[in-house]
Design an enzyme around this catalytic site. Structure first.
Site, PDB file in Angstrom:
ATOM      1  N   LYS A  52      -7.062   7.383  -7.216  1.00 12.78           N
ATOM      2  CA  LYS A  52      -5.986   6.314  -7.016  1.00 12.78           C
ATOM      3  C   LYS A  52      -6.221   4.921  -7.361  1.00 12.78           C
ATOM      4  CE  LYS A  52      -3.293   9.216  -4.060  1.00 12.78           C
ATOM      5  NZ  LYS A  52      -2.118   9.457  -2.893  1.00 12.78           N
ATOM      6  N   ASP A  56       3.907   6.840  -3.354  1.00 10.83           N
ATOM      7  CA  ASP A  56       3.438   7.087  -2.046  1.00 10.83           C
ATOM      8  C   ASP A  56       4.364   6.144  -1.174  1.00 10.83           C
ATOM      9  OD1 ASP A  56       1.644   9.078  -2.453  1.00 10.83           O
ATOM     10  OD2 ASP A  56      -0.119   7.832  -2.587  1.00 10.83           O
TER      11      ASP A  56
END
Length: 290
Positions: free
Chosen positions: A68, A105
């Site tokens: 990420k 997220d």
């Protein structure tokens, strides 16, 4: 005949539930497209993205551990809030198929908390366990919603640096944030919590600890105030020891499917241009839990 497709990348990747989620939504909407899992090593990120950008059928990808943060170096742009967070979990081809990165997220994590966050509280505190890419999104999200944060990691200096970078207390609207060693929460405490009436307390496992194949997460629930909500982002297993022990101690729980489905819904629209059919969430949860 070629078909549009998106995928999820990571290392490892076999455990990912994303293909099942996106495949379920594609089927419900009757969209002729695929969603796949692709095992990509860290040293293969640049080649992977170059090849996919050149593929006209590729609609984008989700990014999971451990890429990420590293993936940002290979993108044309990282959009907000991904840029501020320093972590990307969704990549899609934008204008001229230049690769843009986003972080879904944040809305995914906050979705099951919305009813609580809409209330007024005298005080909000979150104990966040973990300092990886998902934790960066969670720290950013909760600081913006006025939480005082206690961030726990195996390296407290890393946790302190993350707080200073992502959640300066004066800007976040919360109190002074604290960084502690993750081991601090492993042993029982006899700390006497003050009156929590009108307060909102969270304990969030933002680490892979407790995931199948990973070491267990050592957390003693005497460290959680009465009425605290336990939130575990781990999805395999769905019923983690962290959540089981929290429930036994009388705490409300939120499992990892909430964040996983919430963030996937935002990504789905980037990839396929239509909102995910969330009216089928109960059926989707049954499939993912079986």
């Amino acid at each position: 005949m070629s078909r549009p497709y998106a995928e999820v990348i990571g290392d490892p990747i076999a455990q990912s539930k994303s293909p099942a989620i996106h495949g379920f939504w594609l089927g419900k909407l009757g969209i002729e497209a695929d969603y796949r899992a692709c095992h990509v090593l860290g040293d293969g990120l640049a080649d992977y993205l170059a090849a996919r950008r050149a593929d006209p059928d590729w609609c984008g990808c989700n990014v999971t551990m451990p890429h990420k943060q590293a993936v940002i170096l290979h993108l044309y742009s990282a959009e907000e809030p991904a840029r501020s967070i320093g972590a990307v979990n969704t990549i899609y081809p934008a204008y001229d198929r230049l690769l843009a990165g986003q972080n879904t997220d944040v809305p995914g994590f906050l979705e099951p908390l919305r009813a609580e966050l809409e209330k007024k509280h005298y005080f909000r505190m979150a104990r966040i366990l973990g300092t990886g890419g998902a934790a960066r999104a969670i720290v950013t999200a909760l600081a913006a919603d006025g939480f005082t944060l206690v961030l726990a990691g195996r390296n407290p200096d890393k946790a302190r640096a993350m707080l200073d970078e992502l959640a300066p207390a004066k800007e976040s609207g919360g109190g002074e944030h604290h960084a502690v060693d993750l081991a601090h929460f492993a042993q029982p405490t006899d700390f006497a919590f003050d009156d929590r009436e009108g307060c909102l307390d969270l304990v969030v496992n933002a680490s892979p600890l407790g995931m199948r194949g990973q070491p267990p997460l050592a957390f003693d629930w005497s460290h959680a105030p009465p009425g605290a909500i336990a939130y575990d982002i781990v999805t395999d297993p769905l019923e983690t020891e962290f959540l089981t022990n929290a429930r036994a101690a009388g705490h409300r729980t939120i499992d990892g499917l909430n964040m996983l489905i919430g963030q996937a819904a935002v990504a789905f629209e980037y990839f396929f241009g239509q909102p995910a059919p969330r009216e089928h969430d109960a059926e989707l949860r049954r499939i993912l839990s079986s």
